[in-house]
Enzyme design. Structure first.
Site, PDB file in Angstrom:
ATOM      1  N   LYS A 214      -6.806  19.225  31.585  1.00 21.99           N
ATOM      2  CA  LYS A 214      -5.694  19.210  30.483  1.00 21.99           C
ATOM      3  C   LYS A 214      -4.681  17.910  30.520  1.00 21.99           C
ATOM      4  CE  LYS A 214      -8.128  22.893  28.527  1.00 21.99           C
ATOM      5  NZ  LYS A 214      -8.800  23.264  29.575  1.00 21.99           N
TER       6      LYS A 214
HETATM    7  C1  LIG Z   1     -10.050  25.863  23.749  1.00 23.31           C
HETATM    8  C2  LIG Z   1      -9.903  26.503  24.938  1.00 23.31           C
HETATM    9  N1  LIG Z   1      -9.408  27.903  25.070  1.00 23.31           N
HETATM   10  C3  LIG Z   1      -9.358  28.421  26.215  1.00 23.31           C
HETATM   11  C4  LIG Z   1      -9.588  27.935  27.251  1.00 23.31           C
HETATM   12  C5  LIG Z   1      -9.367  28.705  28.762  1.00 23.31           C
HETATM   13  O1  LIG Z   1      -8.259  28.253  29.383  1.00 23.31           O
HETATM   14  P1  LIG Z   1      -8.327  28.627  31.039  1.00 23.31           P
HETATM   15  O2  LIG Z   1      -9.240  27.810  31.833  1.00 23.31           O
HETATM   16  O3  LIG Z   1      -6.925  28.164  31.421  1.00 23.31           O
HETATM   17  O4  LIG Z   1      -8.426  30.031  31.136  1.00 23.31           O
HETATM   18  C6  LIG Z   1     -10.028  26.615  27.517  1.00 23.31           C
HETATM   19  C7  LIG Z   1     -10.289  26.004  28.723  1.00 23.31           C
HETATM   20  O5  LIG Z   1     -10.790  25.020  28.972  1.00 23.31           O
HETATM   21  C8  LIG Z   1     -10.231  25.804  26.158  1.00 23.31           C
HETATM   22  O6  LIG Z   1     -10.697  24.594  26.180  1.00 23.31           O
END
Ligand SMILES: Cc1ncc(COP(=O)(O)O)c(C=O)c1O
Length: 406
Positions: A214
């Site tokens: 990110k």
């Molecule tokens: C749009 C979106 N929502 C949720 C997530 C989930 O985040 P995490 O991997 O920190 O659980 C991501 C992760 O890439 C994402 O791109």
């Protein structure tokens, strides 16, 4: 012996196959890292110093770094509260629980998204309803959302895909008309703006993710922004096993989770957030360089650099390949030259785990599927160099030409 069992036996480590085998297992084979990775975190001495300083204190959880990181996130978005959690997925789960979404409820989501958005809805026993996307922004198409609303709909889960803000004014009007909650999924969009307001400051709640790919990272981690202090209080309790903020450590007022974020992660996030202006500028410059370089490849569709009413926070750089070219072959050709690439995103509905899903909105989404067939994420990170981008451009151009010849 059935063939499934055979398969599993063949995949047992050599150590267990026979007595005459060496007693020490061979080290696991780790694939060589590509020379040009898909993403790469940007950690400076300032982050290293901040994390190291935490290690010199007795506060490794629930300390001043959590307080400061949350305060900085809230201030950056001009909202009263931010609640740091252990991942973006944890944030989505808590956001749905906090709004009381559960069994029998429907939540409208895009299928062109990371699977966590749909998984979180199932986790609270609600039903995702997949709606079609806009072909330019790749975000929920408000007209499709309106069509997907039913008497069971409780919320819109609006993803700002690839850092491009969704059409918030129209989506907010739909939510108001049908008395729906809005949860923004801004995991890919920190720093993006729609009509002068930051992504994450529109919804009832908004979720961020800080995985290392990110714009800013905490290693693993996330946060939920809340405009209502009642929601913020509930989020803080749920992320900490259901403890009350004022009670003793073992006073549990509801059923909760361990979704806490450590002091180390918060220190990393605090410094990363303090550098966000520089980070977003580097990413925009990288996107502009790709735009100039890749324009020469015939039939390749590039992401728009500018969109009305929006400031893009560049998360990934996703091109669309010409339809006649096989994406797998292009990816294999890039990989042979040490260049990573990604299928961002295969529609959730087409993931093996979701193929048999029969909830509302299970019908084929033609636009989503036709776009998703040809999207390809190219290496993209703060410090990508001009020569790396030139290498990617040359390799991609050749792979497309070869693909066309078949
Ligand atoms: C749009 C979106 N929502 C949720 C997530 C989930 O985040 P995490 O991997 O920190 O659980 C991501 C992760 O890439 C994402 O791109």
């Amino acid at each position: 012996m059935n063939s499934d069992l055979n398969l599993r036996q063949n995949s047992l480590p050599r150590l267990f196959i026979g007595a005459d085998q060496p007693k020490v297992a061979a080290p696991p084979q780790v694939a060589a890292a590509p020379q040009v990775p898909l993403s790469s975190p940007d950690i400076t001495e300032a982050e290293i110093d901040a994390v190291t300083a935490v290690l010199r204190t007795p506060h490794l959880s629930f300390g001043p770094e959590l307080r400061d990181f949350e305060a900085a996130l809230a201030a950056y978005h001009s909202v009263p509260d931010a609640v740091a959690v252990s991942s973006g997925t944890a944030g989505l789960h808590l956001a749905l629980l906090t709004l009381g979404i559960g069994e029998g409820d429907e939540v409208i989501v895009p299928s062109f998204a990371f699977v966590a958005v749909a998984n979180a809805i199932l986790q609270v026993c609600a039903m995702p309803v997949f709606a079609e996307i806009d072909p330019v922004t790749l975000n929920l198409d408000p007209a499709a959302v309106e069509r997907a609303v039913s008497p069971r709909t409780r919320a819109l889960l609006v993803v700002h895909t690839f850092g491009v803000p969704a059409e918030m004014d129209t989506l907010q009007a739909i939510a108001r008309r049908h008395s729906l909650f809005i949860i923004e999924d801004a995991c890919e969009a920190i720093g993006a703006e729609y009509q002068g307001k930051r992504a994450g400051s529109f919804g009832d709640l908004a979720v961020f993710g800080f995985y290392p790919n990110k714009q800013i990272t905490t290693g693993e981690g996330g946060a939920v922004l809340a405009r209502d202090p009642v929601y913020a209080k509930h989020l803080r309790s749920l992320r900490n096993q259901g403890r009350s903020e004022i009670g003793e450590w073992l006073d549990l007022v509801e059923t909760g989770y361990n979704y806490r974020l450590s002091e180390l992660a918060c220190a990393l996030g605090r410094v990363q957030l303090s550098r966000i202006g520089e980070i977003l500028a580097l990413r925009r410059a990288s996107a502009e360089r790709y735009d100039a370089l890749l324009k020469g490849i015939a039939g390749l569709e590039l992401p728009p650099l500018i969109l009305p009413h929006r400031i893009i926070s560049w998360f990934v750089y996703v091109v669309r390949l010409p339809e006649e070219v096989d994406r797998d072959q292009v990816q294999a050709a890039l990989a042979r030259r040490g260049i990573a690439s990604g299928r961002y995103f295969d529609p959730i509905r087409l993931q093996p785990a979701w193929r048999t899903y029969s909830g509302a909105g299970a019908a084929t989404l033609h636009l989503t599927e036709s776009i998703a067939r040809c999207t390809l994420a190219l290496p993209f990170f703060n410090r990508i160099t001009m020569s790396q981008q030139e290498e990617v451009t040359a390799a991609l151009g050749e792979a497309i030409d070869t693909g066309r010849a078949f």
